[in-house]
Design an enzyme around this catalytic site. Structure first.
Site, PDB file in Angstrom:
ATOM      1  N   ASN A 173       1.470   7.656  -6.519  1.00 32.21           N
ATOM      2  CA  ASN A 173       1.619   7.435  -5.075  1.00 32.21           C
ATOM      3  C   ASN A 173       3.074   7.322  -4.645  1.00 32.21           C
ATOM      4  OD1 ASN A 173      -0.661   7.590  -3.625  1.00 32.21           O
ATOM      5  ND2 ASN A 173      -0.958   5.400  -3.382  1.00 32.21           N
ATOM      6  N   THR A 174       3.948   6.991  -5.598  1.00 32.69           N
ATOM      7  CA  THR A 174       5.372   6.848  -5.232  1.00 32.69           C
ATOM      8  C   THR A 174       5.903   8.175  -4.678  1.00 32.69           C
ATOM      9  OG1 THR A 174       5.529   5.272  -7.036  1.00 32.69           O
ATOM     10  CG2 THR A 174       7.608   5.969  -6.063  1.00 32.69           C
ATOM     11  N   ASP A 352      -8.571   2.622 -11.236  1.00 33.08           N
ATOM     12  CA  ASP A 352      -9.172   2.653 -12.585  1.00 33.08           C
ATOM     13  C   ASP A 352      -8.994   1.333 -13.330  1.00 33.08           C
ATOM     14  OD1 ASP A 352      -9.341   5.254 -11.799  1.00 33.08           O
ATOM     15  OD2 ASP A 352      -7.940   6.039 -13.286  1.00 33.08           O
ATOM     16  N   HIS A 373      -2.226   1.822   7.617  1.00 29.29           N
ATOM     17  CA  HIS A 373      -0.909   2.178   8.158  1.00 29.29           C
ATOM     18  C   HIS A 373      -1.166   2.740   9.557  1.00 29.29           C
ATOM     19  CE1 HIS A 373       2.897   4.196   8.784  1.00 29.29           C
ATOM     20  NE2 HIS A 373       3.371   3.713   7.644  1.00 29.29           N
ATOM     21  N   THR A 385       6.340   8.091   8.792  1.00 28.03           N
ATOM     22  CA  THR A 385       6.960   6.861   8.311  1.00 28.03           C
ATOM     23  C   THR A 385       7.285   5.883   9.444  1.00 28.03           C
ATOM     24  OG1 THR A 385       8.822   5.903   7.126  1.00 28.03           O
ATOM     25  CG2 THR A 385       9.249   7.980   8.241  1.00 28.03           C
ATOM     26  N   GLU A 386       7.110   4.607   9.088  1.00 29.34           N
ATOM     27  CA  GLU A 386       7.418   3.511  10.011  1.00 29.34           C
ATOM     28  C   GLU A 386       8.889   3.556  10.419  1.00 29.34           C
ATOM     29  OE1 GLU A 386       5.325   0.130   8.519  1.00 29.34           O
ATOM     30  OE2 GLU A 386       6.856  -1.215   9.264  1.00 29.34           O
ATOM     31  N   ARG A 389       9.630   4.585  13.968  1.00 27.71           N
ATOM     32  CA  ARG A 389       9.661   3.485  14.949  1.00 27.71           C
ATOM     33  C   ARG A 389      10.916   2.638  14.750  1.00 27.71           C
ATOM     34  NH1 ARG A 389       4.624   0.593  13.485  1.00 27.71           N
ATOM     35  NH2 ARG A 389       4.441   2.191  11.879  1.00 27.71           N
ATOM     36  N   ARG A 410       1.876  -4.112  10.314  1.00 32.26           N
ATOM     37  CA  ARG A 410       0.909  -3.013  10.355  1.00 32.26           C
ATOM     38  C   ARG A 410      -0.490  -3.438  10.786  1.00 32.26           C
ATOM     39  NH1 ARG A 410       3.103  -0.276   4.808  1.00 32.26           N
ATOM     40  NH2 ARG A 410       4.923   0.587   5.853  1.00 32.26           N
ATOM     41  N   HIS A 512      -3.877   2.430   3.569  1.00 35.83           N
ATOM     42  CA  HIS A 512      -2.538   2.673   3.020  1.00 35.83           C
ATOM     43  C   HIS A 512      -2.281   1.899   1.725  1.00 35.83           C
ATOM     44  CE1 HIS A 512       1.599   3.882   3.034  1.00 35.83           C
ATOM     45  NE2 HIS A 512       2.060   2.666   3.196  1.00 35.83           N
ATOM     46  N   HIS A 513      -2.519   0.583   1.743  1.00 34.17           N
ATOM     47  CA  HIS A 513      -2.134  -0.229   0.576  1.00 34.17           C
ATOM     48  C   HIS A 513      -3.240  -1.242   0.275  1.00 34.17           C
ATOM     49  CE1 HIS A 513       1.159  -1.806  -2.040  1.00 34.17           C
ATOM     50  NE2 HIS A 513       0.409  -2.903  -1.971  1.00 34.17           N
ATOM     51  N   GLU A 542       1.226  -1.982  -7.464  1.00 27.00           N
ATOM     52  CA  GLU A 542       0.082  -2.141  -6.554  1.00 27.00           C
ATOM     53  C   GLU A 542      -1.198  -2.566  -7.264  1.00 27.00           C
ATOM     54  OE1 GLU A 542      -0.296   1.101  -3.753  1.00 27.00           O
ATOM     55  OE2 GLU A 542      -2.128   0.279  -2.882  1.00 27.00           O
ATOM     56  N   ARG A 552       1.003  -6.353   3.656  1.00 26.33           N
ATOM     57  CA  ARG A 552       2.311  -6.023   3.086  1.00 26.33           C
ATOM     58  C   ARG A 552       3.264  -5.500   4.151  1.00 26.33           C
ATOM     59  NH1 ARG A 552       4.738  -1.576   1.697  1.00 26.33           N
ATOM     60  NH2 ARG A 552       2.925  -0.171   1.595  1.00 26.33           N
ATOM     61  N   GLY A 555       8.233  -1.247   3.176  1.00 29.32           N
ATOM     62  CA  GLY A 555       9.434  -1.333   2.342  1.00 29.32           C
ATOM     63  C   GLY A 555       9.275  -2.318   1.194  1.00 29.32           C
ATOM     64  N   ALA A 557       6.618  -2.385  -0.874  1.00 21.46           N
ATOM     65  CA  ALA A 557       5.896  -1.813  -2.021  1.00 21.46           C
ATOM     66  C   ALA A 557       6.886  -1.249  -3.036  1.00 21.46           C
ATOM     67  CB  ALA A 557       4.944  -0.716  -1.567  1.00 21.46           C
TER      68      ALA A 557
HETATM   69  O1  MEZ Z   1       6.306   0.545   2.487  1.00 19.17           O
HETATM   70  C1  MEZ Z   1       5.679   1.434   3.066  1.00 19.17           C
HETATM   71  O2  MEZ Z   1       4.476   1.587   2.922  1.00 19.17           O
HETATM   72  C2  MEZ Z   1       6.382   2.326   4.014  1.00 19.17           C
HETATM   73  C3  MEZ Z   1       7.767   1.995   4.298  1.00 19.17           C
HETATM   74  C4  MEZ Z   1       5.738   3.339   4.569  1.00 19.17           C
HETATM   75  C5  MEZ Z   1       6.349   4.143   5.626  1.00 19.17           C
HETATM   76  O3  MEZ Z   1       5.963   3.968   6.781  1.00 19.17           O
HETATM   77  O4  MEZ Z   1       7.236   4.933   5.343  1.00 19.17           O
END
Ligand code: MEZ
Length: 578
Positions: A173-174, A352, A373, A385-386, A389, A410, A512-513, A542, A552, A555, A557
């Site tokens: 996911n990274t 898993d 998200h 991406t956040e 904003r 979020r 999202h998380h 995670e 969360r 930033g 994660a």
């Molecule tokens: O940490 C996150 O999930 C993140 C910064 C996501 C994003 O909006 O880019």
């Protein structure tokens, strides 16, 4: 003279015809040979290939157009090598990058079909994957950002390391993380005159998590994140740009220069470093069982592509398999109201580890806390991406009105969106914002942005009232100037929205998380239901629970996976040395 001019025109037309044929879709030189173009739809747009066939054998495949993510580079090489070895486009797609690899296969098949050449496929025996029992100091399960970091730290501390990954490509996911990595007290903040402190970072994180977080884990995260930024920088990462995410009191989200996405960059840097150090990375190798003796984990049983199983004995095992945001069944099991929601997660985020640790009586923390998200493009599941904003965009509803402080956490923004007509909103920004954040270019390339030369035109394009949208933006611009958002008390209004073109994207919440997971202590050791450390077992990222509480912060994660990855790697290596 007239004759010569005629001859000149004749020759010119001839040359043009020849060169047009040269740049056309196919260049068949003789029967069974030639160069042919083919295309197919990839994850992010068209993939075009040029296939060179000589005497009915595929000799070369060049990808001449593609819009796929950086992390799929390895996929290209792997699938092309497989096709050439098999002399056929009838090969399997690559796990972890199925859409991209299937598209390459289809594009090659298209080219071969256009060639009219009948290829004679070669029998290939899949390179026999080693399926022999083995042993090492530290085995790490999952080669995403947490696993790669853990592996590097453990290896640098002198341990022999095997890093296994169920997919054919690393990064997990990274690869999709965009916004950045939170840290307080870095040299990059200092260079920009940003006043921050570990205490403030701690308070923001606890408040964002509704104080459900484990304070000890948050303390360690916030105290060590700046060292992690240094650690990553020393190993080649660029984290010099600093932006703002929801719920943060100051700018502390570190990302590459110009505001580029952080995840794919970190995966590239970490993967390269791990290979350089000699970490043994075994892809398409899935953990199916933890090996246990008494209360001690002694290794992992794995299954390789093709089905064979073998054991990797180890002095320490680290689980870094990520969350379960891509597993609808598990998401709905723990939070039924998320049934039918899209996800920002890659297909590998299936949780898993929850099944792996079941026989060990591991304590699960906050497992029902699952985050959405708020700015994800419906149906396409593309996260915006956040940071957009953070760099100045606003959210408006179908009445063209703002309805929330866009930099709220979020959970709050997602809830507010679901209360609007149509349960989605429009993210609106201008050229100032676009120029401030290079991550936006990717969205433009993917065709996600509605663009207009004026606010009026933008309103028409997204079917909202033009006068109302102009009023909303003009009012917001006065708040930017006075540094006082009289409507929603937004804290950070970076720029007036006054430079054409103007942009809009329809967005809504998607999974999202997953904040919950395996209980760990500050040494990243896994804890069982009796509150005891399970010897030999560590976890980071995670897959764990407790760091983020009920929600969360953006930033946190990437800060978590890298900081706790380092902690897990160091402690696993120490244990192995004992
Ligand atoms: O940490 C996150 O999930 C993140 C910064 C996501 C994003 O909006 O880019």
């Amino acid at each position: 003279m007239k004759y010569l001019r005629k001859l000149g025109i004749f020759l010119l037309v001839g040359i043009m015809i020849m060169s047009l044929a040269g740049c056309g879709a196919s260049k068949k030189t003789s029967s069974g040979s030639g160069t042919f173009e083919g295309q197919a739809k990839g994850k992010n747009g068209t993939i075009k290939v040029e296939v060179t066939i000589e005497n009915k054998e595929i000799k070369k495949i060049d990808v001449i157009e593609n819009h796929e993510s950086e992390f799929t580079k390895d996929t290209f090489t792997k699938v092309i090598d497989t096709i050439i070895a098999a002399n056929s486009a009838e090969v399997d797609a690559i796990s972890g990058a199925t859409i991209t690899s299937s598209a390459i296969i289809s594009a090659v098949a298209d080219a071969v079909k256009k060639s009219g050449i009948e290829l004679a496929p070669k029998k290939t025996t899949k390179a026999s994957v080693k399926a022999e029992n083995t042993s090492t100091d530290v085995v790490i399960i999952g080669a995403g950002g947490a696993g790669l970091t853990t592996a590097i730290e453990a290896k640098e501390k002198g341990a022999n390391v095997i890093l296994i990954e169920k997919n054919a490509v690393v990064g997990g996911n990274t690869n999709f993380a965009t916004g950045g990595l939170n840290a307080a007290g870095t040299k990059f903040q200092e260079a920009k005159g940003i006043k921050d402190s570990i205490e403030l970072f701690y308070e923001d994180t606890m408040k964002g998590g509704k104080n459900k977080n484990n304070p000890e884990l948050v303390k360690i995260l916030t105290e060590n994140a700046a060292k992690t930024v240094e650690w990553l920088t020393e190993r080649g990462a660029d984290l010099s740009d600093v932006g703002r995410m929801g719920g943060a009191s100051v700018n502390r989200t570190h990302r590459p220069t110009g505001g580029a996405g952080v995840g794919a960059h970190l995966v590239e840097v970490l993967h390269k470093k791990a290979k350089e150090l000699g970490v043994e990375i075994r892809t398409e190798t899935k953990a199916v069982e933890l090996l246990v003796e008494g209360n001690k984990v002694t290794g992992v049983k794995v299954q390789v592509a093709g089905g064979a199983k073998y054991d990797i004995k180890a002095k320490a095992v680290v689980i870094t398999t990520g969350g379960f945001g891509a597993n609808q069944e598990k998401v709905v099991k723990y939070k039924p109201e998320l049934k039918g929601f899209g996800t920002t997660n890659g297909p590998g985020a299936t949780g898993d580890a929850l099944d792996l640790v079941e026989p060990l009586n591991v304590e699960l923390v906050d497992i029902t806390e699952i985050q959405t998200h708020p700015t994800v493009v419906p149906e396409k599941n593309k996260m915006i991406t956040e940071a957009v904003r953070g760099n100045g965009a606003i959210l408006v509803n179908r009445q063209a009105k703002r309805f929330i402080n866009e930099l709220q956490t979020r959970d709050v923004v997602s809830k507010a969106e679901l209360e609007q007509e149509g349960k989605t909103a429009f993210l609106v920004f201008d050229q100032n914002v676009r120029e401030s954040l290079s991550a936006i270019e990717k969205y433009a390339k993917l065709g996600l942005l509605t663009e207009a030369s004026s606010v009026k035109e933008l309103a028409e394009k997204i079917s909202v009232d033009a006068a109302e949208l102009e009023k909303t933006i003009n009012t917001y611009n006065t708040y930017v100037e006075s540094k006082n958002d009289k409507d929603f008390k937004r804290p950070n209004m970076k720029t007036q929205l006054n430079k054409a073109p103007f942009y809009a994207v329809e967005v809504g919440p998607a999974v999202h998380h997953t904040m919950g997971g395996l209980k760990i202590n500050t040494k990243a050791q896994v804890i069982n239901k009796s509150g005891k450390v399970i010897e030999g077992l560590f976890a980071a990222g995670e897959v764990t629970g407790g760091v983020h509480g009920a929600n969360r912060l953006g930033g946190n994660a990437v800060a978590d996976i890298t900081t706790y990855g380092r902690i897990a790697g160091a402690n696993a290596a120490d244990l192995a040395k004992k």
